[in-house]
Design an enzyme around this catalytic site. Sequence first.
Site, PDB file in Angstrom:
ATOM      1  N   HIS A  60       0.835  -1.199   0.000  1.00 48.79           N
ATOM      2  CA  HIS A  60       0.000   0.000   0.000  1.00 48.79           C
ATOM      3  C   HIS A  60       0.869   1.249   0.000  1.00 48.79           C
ATOM      4  CE1 HIS A  60      -3.776   2.161   0.693  1.00 48.79           C
ATOM      5  NE2 HIS A  60      -3.005   3.027   1.332  1.00 48.79           N
TER       6      HIS A  60
ATOM      7  N   ASP B 114     -14.102   4.948   7.375  1.00 51.79           N
ATOM      8  CA  ASP B 114     -13.033   5.678   6.684  1.00 51.79           C
ATOM      9  C   ASP B 114     -13.593   6.503   5.537  1.00 51.79           C
ATOM     10  OD1 ASP B 114     -10.279   6.373   6.026  1.00 51.79           O
ATOM     11  OD2 ASP B 114     -10.694   5.235   4.213  1.00 51.79           O
TER      12      ASP B 114
ATOM     13  N   ARG C 151     -12.459  14.931   6.079  1.00 56.63           N
ATOM     14  CA  ARG C 151     -11.087  15.451   6.193  1.00 56.63           C
ATOM     15  C   ARG C 151     -10.705  16.248   4.957  1.00 56.63           C
ATOM     16  NH1 ARG C 151      -7.891  10.307   6.548  1.00 56.63           N
ATOM     17  NH2 ARG C 151      -6.069  11.647   6.631  1.00 56.63           N
TER      18      ARG C 151
ATOM     19  N   SER D 187      -6.810   5.583   8.860  1.00 62.69           N
ATOM     20  CA  SER D 187      -7.468   5.448   7.559  1.00 62.69           C
ATOM     21  C   SER D 187      -6.837   4.292   6.778  1.00 62.69           C
ATOM     22  CB  SER D 187      -7.313   6.770   6.792  1.00 62.69           C
ATOM     23  OG  SER D 187      -7.613   6.622   5.442  1.00 62.69           O
TER      24      SER D 187
ATOM     25  N   LYS E  41      -8.377   0.112   6.902  1.00 62.93           N
ATOM     26  CA  LYS E  41      -8.785  -0.606   5.685  1.00 62.93           C
ATOM     27  C   LYS E  41      -7.950  -1.873   5.500  1.00 62.93           C
ATOM     28  CE  LYS E  41      -8.177   3.057   3.194  1.00 62.93           C
ATOM     29  NZ  LYS E  41      -8.287   4.446   2.795  1.00 62.93           N
TER      30      LYS E  41
HETATM   31  N1  URA Z   1      -4.482   7.127   1.910  1.00 61.41           N
HETATM   32  C1  URA Z   1      -5.558   6.758   2.671  1.00 61.41           C
HETATM   33  O1  URA Z   1      -6.220   5.769   2.390  1.00 61.41           O
HETATM   34  N2  URA Z   1      -5.856   7.521   3.737  1.00 61.41           N
HETATM   35  C2  URA Z   1      -5.145   8.617   4.086  1.00 61.41           C
HETATM   36  O2  URA Z   1      -5.480   9.241   5.072  1.00 61.41           O
HETATM   37  C3  URA Z   1      -4.049   8.982   3.283  1.00 61.41           C
HETATM   38  C4  URA Z   1      -3.730   8.211   2.190  1.00 61.41           C
END
Ligand code: URA
Length: 433
Positions: free
Chosen positions: A82, A161, A168, A183, A187
């Site tokens: 990721h 999220d 946000r 966040s 996930k």
């Molecule tokens: N990627 C995400 O999924 N969340 C964030 O807060 C920043 C980058």
Amino acid sequence: MRMYDVIKKKRDGKKLTDEEIRWFIDSYVKGEIPDYQVSALLMAIYFQGMDLEETAALTMAVRDSGDRLDFSDVNGIRVDKHSTGGVGDKTSLIVAPIVATLGVKVAKMSGRGLGHTGGTVDKLESIPGFRTDLDKKEFIDVVNKTGIAIVGQSAELAPADKLLYALRDVTATVESMPLIVSSIMGKKLAADDDCIVLDVKTGSGSFMKTVEDSKTLASLMVDIGKKAGKKMLALITDMDRPLGNNIGNTLEVVEAINTLNGNGPKDLTEICIVLAANMLCLAGKGSYEECEAKVKGVIEDKSALKTFAEMVKAQGGDERCIYNTDLFKKAKYSHEVLSREEGYIHSVDTEGYGLSALVLGAGRNTKEDVIDYSAGIILSKKTGDYVLKGDVIATLYSDDLNKFFESENRLIKATTINPEKPVYRPIILGKVE
Ligand code: URA
């Protein structure tokens, strides 16, 4: 419990309990707390921060706000990668087929572009016919058949999220360490992978601008992932310049294909080799050196490209495009951006480059905007290159001629040219294990 008290406590710099954090997340997902109160809490978190315990509690509450995935029907060890988000970052399209070719499964859920940053799902959807909305059975069947599948995130995964991110984005609270950690890891932990490699970007095109902050972010995510039983590793990588030369969906897929063919740009090829080797290493496939040699081998013999083409076909895409990139739809118009000065490209505001591509149609200003997949930028010069007045710095692509003026202005404004040669900054800036 009252939201007012939770906001006041964080505003005053006090530590929230696990119970308070869970209550706020659960109530928000149920629609029981208005956005204005959640916005106030997000701003309080932004200014006061959260310690490791609070950040972990927030992450687990986000994870538990929706479905947990079950990949037990996937045969073999599963690894995910990721990125925290950047410009020109097409590494998932390259490293996932590489590690799948070498016997590690990748069942990947990816996001769409956000703000100036691109998203893997949008990039894949630029391949004619490619489906990112497979149901669970199709998803697992494709992983078992080809070793890899990449789909969009289901609405049921970590819904907290989705709500928090949208808030946000409009309340200037994206760049908060505990909010980013919860966040991303909320996930990731809702998915069912054995190992996770994080690519934490640092610099002008990422949410963390300094290496120090990126290292702190990486350590937090690694700690929380380990606590949840995952094998974790994070690389800190440069985002002070776009990754590779191509920005924009089809253009990035083409650059990913070139890289899998062994003809990728140096920075992109290097980062992909390091990411893939670390993914394999974490999955127990040998020492780093052995894994690196295997990665180079499957690029050289084109077997990773074949895996990518198999995945494309299995997800409904036209695999002929993978072997003949001329089949991709091209933008109607192109426009060369010429240097207005002579000197070294000293630095670039990478976010400005991302926005320049967005203006051309490569990204969205609102969730409803439709992407022009062929729109984007090919860079001819990057940080450290010497340019003469009139040299082509970049070529812009769009179906709309009117977009070139603003896009060019943004690109020029984001490029600093001066007589001084910039200090070389490596692409890999650190590792957190
Ligand atoms: N990627 C995400 O999924 N969340 C964030 O807060 C920043 C980058």
